[in-house]
Scaffold this motif. Structure first.
Motif, PDB file in Angstrom:
ATOM      1  N   UNK A   1       0.869  -1.169   0.000  1.00  0.00           N
ATOM      2  CA  UNK A   1       0.000   0.000   0.000  1.00  0.00           C
ATOM      3  C   UNK A   1       0.906   1.220   0.000  1.00  0.00           C
ATOM      4  N   UNK A   2       0.877   2.013  -1.065  1.00  0.00           N
ATOM      5  CA  UNK A   2       1.825   3.113  -1.208  1.00  0.00           C
ATOM      6  C   UNK A   2       1.397   4.367  -0.468  1.00  0.00           C
ATOM      7  N   UNK A   3       0.125   4.771  -0.606  1.00  0.00           N
ATOM      8  CA  UNK A   3      -0.337   5.952   0.119  1.00  0.00           C
ATOM      9  C   UNK A   3      -1.850   5.954   0.236  1.00  0.00           C
ATOM     10  N   UNK A   4      -2.311   6.780   1.166  1.00  0.00           N
ATOM     11  CA  UNK A   4      -3.732   6.989   1.410  1.00  0.00           C
ATOM     12  C   UNK A   4      -4.004   8.476   1.295  1.00  0.00           C
ATOM     13  N   UNK A   5      -5.197   8.840   0.900  1.00  0.00           N
ATOM     14  CA  UNK A   5      -5.554  10.249   0.790  1.00  0.00           C
ATOM     15  C   UNK A   5      -6.242  10.718   2.057  1.00  0.00           C
ATOM     16  N   UNK A   6      -5.840  11.882   2.525  1.00  0.00           N
ATOM     17  CA  UNK A   6      -6.477  12.536   3.656  1.00  0.00           C
ATOM     18  C   UNK A   6      -6.918  13.913   3.176  1.00  0.00           C
ATOM     19  N   UNK A   7      -8.210  14.170   3.185  1.00  0.00           N
ATOM     20  CA  UNK A   7      -8.739  15.440   2.701  1.00  0.00           C
ATOM     21  C   UNK A   7      -8.600  16.483   3.811  1.00  0.00           C
ATOM     22  N   UNK A   8      -8.019  17.632   3.452  1.00  0.00           N
ATOM     23  CA  UNK A   8      -7.737  18.697   4.418  1.00  0.00           C
ATOM     24  C   UNK A   8      -8.281  20.025   3.885  1.00  0.00           C
ATOM     25  N   UNK A   9      -8.366  21.011   4.791  1.00  0.00           N
ATOM     26  CA  UNK A   9      -8.815  22.348   4.388  1.00  0.00           C
ATOM     27  C   UNK A   9      -7.714  23.159   3.713  1.00  0.00           C
TER      28      UNK A   9
ATOM     29  N   UNK B   1       7.502   3.351   4.068  1.00  0.00           N
ATOM     30  CA  UNK B   1       7.229   3.603   2.654  1.00  0.00           C
ATOM     31  C   UNK B   1       5.841   4.195   2.420  1.00  0.00           C
ATOM     32  N   UNK B   2       4.860   3.841   3.248  1.00  0.00           N
ATOM     33  CA  UNK B   2       3.486   4.287   3.019  1.00  0.00           C
ATOM     34  C   UNK B   2       3.327   5.737   3.466  1.00  0.00           C
ATOM     35  N   UNK B   3       2.751   6.555   2.588  1.00  0.00           N
ATOM     36  CA  UNK B   3       2.567   7.962   2.898  1.00  0.00           C
ATOM     37  C   UNK B   3       1.108   8.371   2.874  1.00  0.00           C
ATOM     38  N   UNK B   4       0.883   9.608   3.312  1.00  0.00           N
ATOM     39  CA  UNK B   4      -0.438  10.224   3.251  1.00  0.00           C
ATOM     40  C   UNK B   4      -0.405  11.305   2.184  1.00  0.00           C
ATOM     41  N   UNK B   5      -1.306  11.221   1.226  1.00  0.00           N
ATOM     42  CA  UNK B   5      -1.490  12.277   0.252  1.00  0.00           C
ATOM     43  C   UNK B   5      -2.444  13.289   0.875  1.00  0.00           C
TER      44      UNK B   5
ATOM     45  N   UNK C   1       6.523  13.830  10.978  1.00  0.00           N
ATOM     46  CA  UNK C   1       6.560  13.147   9.691  1.00  0.00           C
ATOM     47  C   UNK C   1       7.566  13.865   8.793  1.00  0.00           C
ATOM     48  N   UNK C   2       7.872  13.231   7.671  1.00  0.00           N
ATOM     49  CA  UNK C   2       8.725  13.824   6.644  1.00  0.00           C
ATOM     50  C   UNK C   2       7.843  14.327   5.501  1.00  0.00           C
ATOM     51  N   UNK C   3       8.268  15.414   4.890  1.00  0.00           N
ATOM     52  CA  UNK C   3       7.627  15.887   3.670  1.00  0.00           C
ATOM     53  C   UNK C   3       8.307  15.187   2.508  1.00  0.00           C
ATOM     54  N   UNK C   4       7.598  14.306   1.842  1.00  0.00           N
ATOM     55  CA  UNK C   4       8.145  13.512   0.755  1.00  0.00           C
ATOM     56  C   UNK C   4       8.055  14.273  -0.562  1.00  0.00           C
ATOM     57  N   UNK C   5       6.935  14.964  -0.756  1.00  0.00           N
ATOM     58  CA  UNK C   5       6.733  15.690  -2.011  1.00  0.00           C
ATOM     59  C   UNK C   5       5.750  16.827  -1.815  1.00  0.00           C
ATOM     60  N   UNK C   6       6.022  17.941  -2.454  1.00  0.00           N
ATOM     61  CA  UNK C   6       5.107  19.079  -2.510  1.00  0.00           C
ATOM     62  C   UNK C   6       5.306  19.705  -3.882  1.00  0.00           C
ATOM     63  N   UNK C   7       4.516  19.238  -4.847  1.00  0.00           N
ATOM     64  CA  UNK C   7       4.703  19.631  -6.240  1.00  0.00           C
ATOM     65  C   UNK C   7       3.422  20.227  -6.805  1.00  0.00           C
TER      66      UNK C   7
ATOM     67  N   UNK D   1      -1.964  21.005  -5.605  1.00  0.00           N
ATOM     68  CA  UNK D   1      -0.637  20.542  -5.218  1.00  0.00           C
ATOM     69  C   UNK D   1      -0.697  19.053  -4.925  1.00  0.00           C
ATOM     70  N   UNK D   2       0.423  18.375  -5.162  1.00  0.00           N
ATOM     71  CA  UNK D   2       0.583  16.965  -4.830  1.00  0.00           C
ATOM     72  C   UNK D   2       1.485  16.941  -3.609  1.00  0.00           C
ATOM     73  N   UNK D   3       0.872  16.717  -2.426  1.00  0.00           N
ATOM     74  CA  UNK D   3       1.592  16.806  -1.157  1.00  0.00           C
ATOM     75  C   UNK D   3       1.536  15.454  -0.462  1.00  0.00           C
ATOM     76  N   UNK D   4       2.720  14.875  -0.198  1.00  0.00           N
ATOM     77  CA  UNK D   4       2.811  13.582   0.461  1.00  0.00           C
ATOM     78  C   UNK D   4       3.699  13.714   1.691  1.00  0.00           C
ATOM     79  N   UNK D   5       3.195  13.207   2.822  1.00  0.00           N
ATOM     80  CA  UNK D   5       3.956  13.136   4.066  1.00  0.00           C
ATOM     81  C   UNK D   5       3.951  11.689   4.539  1.00  0.00           C
ATOM     82  N   UNK D   6       4.947  11.350   5.372  1.00  0.00           N
ATOM     83  CA  UNK D   6       4.961   9.995   5.932  1.00  0.00           C
ATOM     84  C   UNK D   6       5.870   9.971   7.159  1.00  0.00           C
TER      85      UNK D   6
END
Length: 133
Positions: free
Chosen positions: A3-11, A53-57, A26-32, A43-48
């Motif tokens: 399981x690579x990542x899960x989505x968490x909807x935020x404001x 390996x599994x992150x939160x989008x 957590x670490x910021x893996x990507x913010x693009x 934005x494509x924002x992933x933390x973990x």
């Protein structure tokens, strides 16, 4: 398979990033920059957590339907579980960082546990190490 990542909807992207980095460490893996399916900017924002390996989008709510589920993605149930090596140190550090715990720590057969809310209001279990069998 994994399981690579899960989505968490935020404001808000930046508020969510600060929460996950500062309060949960957590670490910021990507913010693009990215685009929605219909071409609008997002934005494509992933933390973990470090070392996994599994992150939160972190996905900013887009429209009324998504706005309604911010903080309610798991229908007021615990939907995410964060296991830590040192429960008391993590609990104390998170409280000092302003994380809201909605239960007091308790011991269960699966380890120490306390329920906290993330930046959006979703419920998480903070879990200590599993007891020795």
């Amino acid at each position: 398979m994994r399981l690579e990542q899960l989505t968490l909807i935020v404001d808000d992207y930046d508020e969510a990033i600060r929460f996950f980095l500062d309060a949960l460490e957590f670490e910021l893996v990507e913010d693009s920059p990215s685009l929605t399916n219909d071409g609008r900017e997002k934005r494509w924002v992933v933390v973990r957590p470090p070392g996994v390996a599994t992150g939160l989008l972190l996905a900013r709510a887009d429209g009324e339907r998504q706005e309604r589920v911010v903080g309610e993605q798991f229908a007021a149930r615990v939907g995410l579980f964060l296991r830590v090596d040192d429960f008391q140190a993590s609990y104390d550090r998170m409280r000092a960082a302003g994380v809201e715990f909605v239960t007091e720590p308790r011991r269960e057969p699966y380890g120490e546990v306390a329920v906290f809310l993330d930046v959006a209001g979703n419920r998480w279990d903070l879990l200590g190490p599993r007891p020795s069998q």
